[in-house]
Design an enzyme around this catalytic site. Structure first.
Site, mmCIF file in Angstrom:
data_model
loop_
_atom_site.group_PDB
_atom_site.id
_atom_site.type_symbol
_atom_site.label_atom_id
_atom_site.label_comp_id
_atom_site.label_asym_id
_atom_site.label_seq_id
_atom_site.Cartn_x
_atom_site.Cartn_y
_atom_site.Cartn_z
ATOM 1 N N LYS A 121 81.050 174.811 57.886
ATOM 2 C CA LYS A 121 82.694 175.102 58.033
ATOM 3 C C LYS A 121 83.682 173.691 57.663
ATOM 4 O O LYS A 121 82.929 172.613 57.468
ATOM 5 C CB LYS A 121 82.710 175.384 59.624
ATOM 6 N N TYR B 79 85.521 187.898 58.255
ATOM 7 C CA TYR B 79 85.758 187.943 59.977
ATOM 8 C C TYR B 79 86.280 189.224 60.239
ATOM 9 O O TYR B 79 86.824 189.347 61.576
ATOM 10 C CB TYR B 79 86.139 186.505 60.433
ATOM 11 N N ASN C 249 83.268 174.501 65.047
ATOM 12 C CA ASN C 249 81.816 174.603 65.344
ATOM 13 C C ASN C 249 80.738 174.543 64.170
ATOM 14 O O ASN C 249 79.679 175.133 64.402
ATOM 15 C CB ASN C 249 81.417 175.726 66.403
ATOM 16 N N HIS D 37 78.693 178.645 60.317
ATOM 17 C CA HIS D 37 78.444 180.099 60.378
ATOM 18 C C HIS D 37 77.007 180.647 59.901
ATOM 19 O O HIS D 37 76.551 179.871 59.116
ATOM 20 C CB HIS D 37 79.429 180.716 59.501
ATOM 21 N N GLU E 127 76.820 189.976 53.904
ATOM 22 C CA GLU E 127 77.620 188.489 53.695
ATOM 23 C C GLU E 127 77.078 187.739 52.506
ATOM 24 O O GLU E 127 78.012 187.217 51.852
ATOM 25 C CB GLU E 127 77.466 187.758 55.070
#
Ligand code: RTP
Ligand code: MG
Length: 141
Positions: free
Chosen positions: A11, A51, A114, A117, A128
């Site tokens: 990320k 998402y 965070n 993913h 995905e």
């Protein structure tokens, strides 16, 4: 255990910290192989669609804002039990709750920023991977 593929995203916070290599080394050390990769900046539409399952959640706008805030490193990881193995390496969503030695414990700052993913199951992994790498087998097989 079956040979699997899973989608990983490093990320914007982790890309900004210059730890793409350190995170990828953990995948490799655990026996996961990078079979596709691209460093891109997601559009808002792409992040929202990716998402989509979280669209109704209170954190959705913050999540999308964060995911478009800078470049991300998107990788397909392949290996025995790759989906669960990647989730184990990542640690809990909230870095405060992530086990010592996990990617999120070591590189994440908050539940929003965070670091990584990872697909959470076989169906999401297939969807995905196809979302970001349509026709992947053309390149890797
Ligand atoms: P990811 O999808 O990014 O791999 O993370 P995850 O499976 O561990 O967590 P998930 O429940 O799918 O949530 C997706 C991302 O939304 C943010 N989030 N914020 N404020 C909150 O309560 C909250 N809950 C989730 C996190 O950034 C999480 O990675
Ligand atoms: Mg998730």
């Amino acid at each position: 255990m079956a040979l699997e593929r899973t989608l990983s995203i490093i990320k914007p916070d982790a890309v900004a910290k210059n730890v793409i290599g350190q995170i990828t080394s953990r995948f490799e050390a655990a026996g996961l192989k990078v079979v596709a990769a691209k460093l891109v900046r997601l559009s808002r539409a792409e992040a929202e669609q990716f998402y989509d399952v979280h669209r109704a959640r209170p954190f959705f706008k913050d999540l999308v804002d964060f995911m478009v805030s800078g470049p991300v490193m998107i990788q397909v990881l392949e290996g025995e039990g790759a989906i669960a193995k990647n989730r184990d390496l990542m640690g809990a969503t909230d870095p405060k709750k992530a086990a010592a030695g996990t990617i999120r414990a070591d590189f994440a700052d908050s539940i929003d920023a965070n670091a990584v993913h990872g697909s959470d199951g076989p169906e999401t992994a297939a969807a995905e991977v196809a979302f970001f790498f349509a026709g992947l087998n053309v390149y890797t097989r």
